[in-house]
Design an enzyme around this catalytic site. Sequence first.
Site, PDB file in Angstrom:
ATOM      1  CD1 TRP A 186      -3.862   4.105   5.193  1.00  0.00           C
ATOM      2  CD2 TRP A 186      -4.499   3.182   7.095  1.00  0.00           C
ATOM      3  NE1 TRP A 186      -3.332   4.924   6.302  1.00  0.00           N
ATOM      4  CE2 TRP A 186      -3.982   4.462   7.326  1.00  0.00           C
ATOM      5  CE3 TRP A 186      -5.063   2.488   7.991  1.00  0.00           C
ATOM      6  CZ2 TRP A 186      -3.842   4.795   8.437  1.00  0.00           C
ATOM      7  CZ3 TRP A 186      -5.123   2.955   9.436  1.00  0.00           C
ATOM      8  CH2 TRP A 186      -4.441   4.079   9.693  1.00  0.00           C
TER       9      TRP A 186
ATOM     10  CG  ASP B 202      -1.793  11.213   2.339  1.00  0.00           C
ATOM     11  OD1 ASP B 202      -2.425  10.413   1.598  1.00  0.00           O
ATOM     12  OD2 ASP B 202      -2.287  11.637   3.571  1.00  0.00           O
TER      13      ASP B 202
ATOM     14  CD1 TRP C 299      -1.237   2.473   2.054  1.00  0.00           C
ATOM     15  CD2 TRP C 299      -2.930   1.697   1.205  1.00  0.00           C
ATOM     16  NE1 TRP C 299      -2.003   3.381   2.097  1.00  0.00           N
ATOM     17  CE2 TRP C 299      -3.227   3.152   1.469  1.00  0.00           C
ATOM     18  CE3 TRP C 299      -3.939   1.033   0.611  1.00  0.00           C
ATOM     19  CZ2 TRP C 299      -4.317   3.668   1.213  1.00  0.00           C
ATOM     20  CZ3 TRP C 299      -5.123   1.511   0.381  1.00  0.00           C
ATOM     21  CH2 TRP C 299      -5.511   3.059   0.639  1.00  0.00           C
TER      22      TRP C 299
END
Length: 556
Positions: free
Chosen positions: A71, A47, A44
């Site tokens: 996540w 940002d 994963w």
Amino acid sequence: MALSLNHWLIICLISLVQIQVSQSIHRDDQPYRTAYHFQPPKNWMNDPNGPMIYKGIYHLFYQYNPKGAVWGNIVWAHSTSKDLINWSPHPIAIYPSIQSDINGCWSGSATILSKGKPAILYTGINPQNQQVQNLAIPKNLSDPYLIEWIKPQSNPMMAPTEQNQINASSFRDPTTAWLGRDGRWRVIVGNKIGRRGRALMFRSKDFVHWTEAKHPLYSLRGTGMWECPDFFPVSTSGEDGVDTSKVGKGLKHVLKASINDGFFDSYAIGTYKYNLGKDVFVPEKGSLRLDSQSKYDHGKFYASKTFFDSSTKRRILWGWINESTDAATDIKKGWSGVQAIPRKIWLDKSGNQLVQWPVKEIEKLRKGQVISSNTELKGGSVLEISGVTASQADVEISFEMSTFKNVEELDPRWSDPQAICSKNGAGKGFGLPVLASKKLEEYTAVYLRVFRAKNRYVVLMCSDQSRSSLHLDYDKTTYGAFVDVNPVKEKLSLRTLIDHSIVESFGGEGKACITARVYPSIAIDGEARLYAFNNGTHNVKISKLAAYSIKDARIS
């Protein structure tokens, strides 16, 4: 249960080995992996964090799960580049190791302090699962790759208390700091109270001891949590970027927030004022606009971050492109998340919107050029653009309309561009079916439509994924945006970056951007085709067409 420091060190070493595995995974097994957009080989990613340039080296940090494709277990992964396109991995830069980040190291930003010293402020999750702001600094300033980072014992720098009444579960993502005329550093942190989104401001003389300002820099009711805020100046005369701390004449300021309720990045342009000890942002439109015209990107694009590239005097924008597939599919393929191509960003000459364009370095990957001009595209026709690798391409096309006699009327009730694109389809539009199968059973259509409104023409840009895959089921939302161009006086242009499962498009030379994630069933690798189409009743002229195959970037 919190992991020990030794455990995290082991995870970081394993993760480095994973990241150093070649990204050239066989396309038969991974047809949707990108070739020139940044992504790690496994797991994963979300940002972009603290992008910056240091000693001539570009640094990209990003949120990363070293243990899986969903996540969780969030750390700061780290890669460097000399050209923003080809990247080399390094060990995990920031990982849980102190009480104030033991449950996760979330998003933040880098700031270049005096004498060129970098510092990172980031959100840590403490044992009580509160969000607090921490500081990390390089261990060795002579290392241009900034491999090791240390955390002062004074962490956390900012924390929720009974006195400041900050919501401990909605207090995150500090921005790049800027230096005020009073010699104090300033930073904003995303927050909310109820449904009011807020940009909380903190000030510091030494970048260690921070005091919350009495008032947020800006806030707005009904917007929910503001994630990954950004605040920076833009020049009113030209495309050059300016340092984050610069103030004065010839500048405006941009306040951007990633709106968690809706998952999009919205911005406002305005004036930054400092009066009687109070910092205030005053948007030109009176509020942070959350309509379609104030988004960085109208598709899959979130949690973006800018930085000032002092070497080229550009402000550069990074953004996360999330998947359209579900978690089960992501786990099966072993990865999730891609970074958009870095974009140069500046203030349009009108002064009321931002313009974005892929950094020029991407052009080094171009090959197999196809150029044509003044090609007539008859109404109702489709033209194949051959000679390029259609699954991995960069296409620029400009159209001219010979007549506006039968232009569609814009219903005054049609104010949402996405709704127009979704309900009315291509209509009399013209553009590019990309990642298309030979018989056009599947394709993603990126196109423009021109409408007649009262005393003006309106240009609509659409990215339609409804036919992007015959057999795979995923989010096939159609996106739309109005493009601020006058079709009578200006060219109607599209630029589209195609990268296996990404269609990243720029309309009106960057005045509108739409990014899509698609997963073709037939139009994969050598089976993909590229076309131009005109659904109108009148001919349009392709005044310029430049299409290029794109080589793989080195992302190891």
